[in-house]
Design a protein around this motif. Structure first.
Motif, short mmCIF file in Angstrom:
data_model
loop_
_atom_site.label_atom_id
_atom_site.label_comp_id
_atom_site.label_asym_id
_atom_site.label_seq_id
_atom_site.Cartn_x
_atom_site.Cartn_y
_atom_site.Cartn_z
N LYS A 35 45.21 47.29 40.83
CA LYS A 35 45.40 46.26 41.84
C LYS A 35 44.47 46.12 42.95
CE LYS A 35 50.66 46.92 41.43
NZ LYS A 35 51.80 47.00 41.89
N VAL A 36 44.04 45.04 42.82
CA VAL A 36 43.14 44.62 44.02
C VAL A 36 43.57 43.43 44.98
CG1 VAL A 36 40.67 43.75 44.10
CG2 VAL A 36 41.31 45.02 42.10
N ILE A 78 43.59 44.30 35.19
CA ILE A 78 43.38 44.02 36.88
C ILE A 78 44.31 43.12 37.20
CG2 ILE A 78 41.95 43.29 38.55
CD1 ILE A 78 39.63 44.34 37.13
N VAL A 80 45.43 40.74 40.49
CA VAL A 80 44.91 40.40 41.80
C VAL A 80 45.96 39.86 42.71
CG1 VAL A 80 43.34 38.60 42.85
CG2 VAL A 80 42.58 39.74 40.63
N ALA A 104 48.34 48.78 46.27
CA ALA A 104 47.03 48.35 45.76
C ALA A 104 46.10 49.49 45.78
CB ALA A 104 46.42 47.25 46.64
N ASP A 105 45.09 49.64 44.66
CA ASP A 105 43.92 50.31 44.60
C ASP A 105 42.78 49.84 45.47
OD1 ASP A 105 44.78 52.13 42.15
OD2 ASP A 105 45.28 49.96 41.61
N LEU A 106 42.51 48.52 45.63
CA LEU A 106 41.43 48.23 46.42
C LEU A 106 41.93 47.32 47.49
CD1 LEU A 106 38.43 48.05 44.21
CD2 LEU A 106 38.93 49.81 45.72
N SER A 218 39.08 50.48 51.05
CA SER A 218 38.90 49.24 51.69
C SER A 218 37.53 48.82 52.22
CB SER A 218 40.00 49.10 52.81
OG SER A 218 41.07 49.52 52.49
N VAL A 252 33.29 45.56 41.48
CA VAL A 252 34.90 45.95 41.37
C VAL A 252 34.87 46.62 40.07
CG1 VAL A 252 37.43 45.40 41.05
CG2 VAL A 252 36.02 44.65 42.88
N LYS A 256 35.97 50.65 39.55
CA LYS A 256 36.88 50.97 38.38
C LYS A 256 36.56 51.70 37.47
CE LYS A 256 40.27 48.91 35.29
NZ LYS A 256 39.67 49.27 34.21
#
Length: 367
Positions: A35-36, A78, A80, A104-106, A218, A252, A256
Motif C-alpha cells: 500500500k502506497v 500495489i 494506491v 500503508a507501507d509507504l 515516509s 517505489v 519494494k
C-alpha cells in the motif's frame, strides 16, 4: 511493512507443514497488497508557494500525484491511496490519519520548491533534525499550512516551528522507519538525477509535520522550483509532470523489490498456525531472521536492535542486512522469528545460508 506473498508460495509452504483448513485459504495475508499513500501537497484555499509566472504548487503536485498513482496502479500487487484527488484542502494531521488507517507501507508527499533566486533542482526529505537553516526554512514553509486549519493551536500544541530542537522528538518517534525512508529517498534522487537529468540537491532531513503524523517509511519530495524560469515551466507542463511521476514510480518499485527481495525464499509466518513442532535440524544450513536492510552501517549491539542479542551483519547489493540468531534448527529459528516480531520487527522473515554466507532459497532448503 507487511509480507507480500503470492498465493502459490504461501499455499505450497503451508501444505508442507500443516493440514490446510479451508478457512486458511481465505486468510487476508493472501490478498495483502503493497500500500502506497500519495499525498498532493496543499490544495483548496492553500495554493502553496507563490510563483510570479502564476504556477500553482497545489495544482502541479496534484497532477504529478494522479499521474504517479495511475502508473503504480498498473502493478496488481500495489494499492494506491490518495489523501486528495481534487483541489481541496486537507489538514496535515488528517493526511497522516489516512495513511495510518490504511496501514500503508509507504507515504509519499509531493511538493514544489520556491526561492527568491533562480535556484533549481530536486530534493527529497525524510523526518529528522533541521540540519541547517535552509532545511529549517523549507520545513517552516511547508508546515505553515497548519495556520489555515481550524483549531490548529490545540492540534499542534506540541510543535515549536521556529525551533530546530523541536524536531528531536519527531525524529525519535519515527526512528524505526528512518533507514527505509532514506532508502526510498535515495532511490528517488538517483532517478531524478539519472533519468530526468535534474540537479540533485540530495536527501535531507527536516521536521515536516506531515511526515511526523505517519507511522511508516515516509518521504516529502520537493520536485523542483516553480520560481525558476525554466524549471517552473517544466513542472507546469504535462510532459514534466509525467516524467516526475514515472521516475518516482520507478523508485517505489525499486524500493519494494529491495525490501521484499526475500519473496522467492521467504518463510511464511507459520508460527501462530503450526503450533508446537519437533526440532527440525537441517545439516549444512544456517537459518537466520532478517530484521532489516539499510544503507546505514550499525553496530550489532543490543541497544541498536531493541535489546535483541546475537545480531550479525552482511553487506549485499549496497545494503547492510541485519540478522538475528543463527542455527541449523528450523524450529528454533521460527521461535526467534516470533521473538523478533514481538519486539516490533513486524516485517522480519527467515533466510537460509550455506557455508561462507551463501544464501540459498528457503523453499528449496525446506523441500
Amino acid at each position: 511493512m507487511r509480507n507480500l506473498i503470492s498465493f502459490s508460495i504461501y499455499l505450497t509452504l503451508l501444505m508442507s507443514f500443516v493440514n490446510v483448513d479451508a478457512a486458511y485459504l481465505t486468510d487476508p495475508i493472501l490478498t495483502k497488497k503493497f500500500k502506497v499513500v500519495l499525498d498532493a501537497g496543499h490544495g483548496g484555499h492553500d495554493p502553496g508557494k507563490p510563483s510570479k509566472a502564476g504556477y500553482k504548487e497545489s495544482d502541479i503536485a496534484l497532477k504529478i500525484v494522479l499521474a504517479l498513482g495511475k502508473e503504480l496502479e498498473k502493478n496488481k500487487d500495489i494499492e494506491v491511496i490518495y489523501t486528495r484527488k481534487t483541489d481541496v484542502f486537507v489538514d496535515l494531521f488528517k493526511r497522516g490519519q489516512i495513511a495510518n488507517k490504511a496501514n500503508a507501507d509507504l507515504f509519499i508527499s509531493i511538493h514544489c520548491n520556491a526561492h527568491t533566486s533562480q535556484a533549481y533542482g530536486a530534493e527529497t526529505y525524510v523526518l529528522g533534525l533541521h540540519r541547517n537553516a535552509t532545511n529549517l526554512n523549507v520545513a517552516k514553509a511547508e508546515n505553515s499550512v497548519i495556520f489555515l486549519e481550524e483549531n490548529y493551536e490545540e492540534t499542534y500544541a506540541q510543535y515549536d516551528l521556529s525551533s530546530p530542537e523541536s524536531a528531536i522528538g519527531l525524529e525519535l518517534m519515527q526512528e524505526e522507519y528512518l533507514d527505509q525512508s532514506i532508502l526510498l529517498a535515495s532511490l528517488v534522487q538517483d532517478n531524478f538525477r539519472e533519468k530526468l537529468k535534474r540537479k540533485d540537491r540530495s536527501v535531507k532531513q527536516a521536521g515536516f509535520i506531515v511526515l511526523h503524523q505517519t507511522v511508516m517509511p515516509s518521504v516529502l519530495i520537493e520536485t523542483g522550483f516553480i520560481t525558476n524560469t525554466k524549471e517552473g515551466k517544466y513542472l507546469n507542463s504535462s510532459k514534466g509532470q509525467k516524467a516526475f511521476a514515472m521516475a518516482i514510480a520507478s523508485s517505489v518499485r525499486e524500493y519494494k523489490n529491495k525490501i521484499f527481495s526475500y519473496l522467492d525464499n521467504s518463510t511464511i509466518d507459520l508460527v501462530e498456525k503450526v503450533g508446537v513442532e519437533e526440532d527440525r535440524i537441517v545439516d549444512g544450513i544456517t537459518f537466520k531472521v532478517q530484521l532489516a536492510a539499510s544503507k546505514r552501517k550499525l553496530e550489532t549491539k543490543p541497544y541498536n536492535f531493541k535489546g535483541l542479542r546475537d545480531i550479525s551483519r552482511l553487506k549485499k547489493d549496497g545494503l547492510y542486512k541485519y540478522y538475528f540468531g543463527g542455527t541449523s534448527n528450523y524450529t528454533e529459528i521460527k521461535r526467534k522469528l516470533k521473538q523478533a516480531k514481538e519486539k516490533g520487527y513486524t516485517s522480519a522473515f527467515i533466510v537460509s545460508f550455506q557455508k561462507n554466507n551463501i544464501q540459498v532459497p528457503l523453499q528449496q532448503v525446506l523441500n
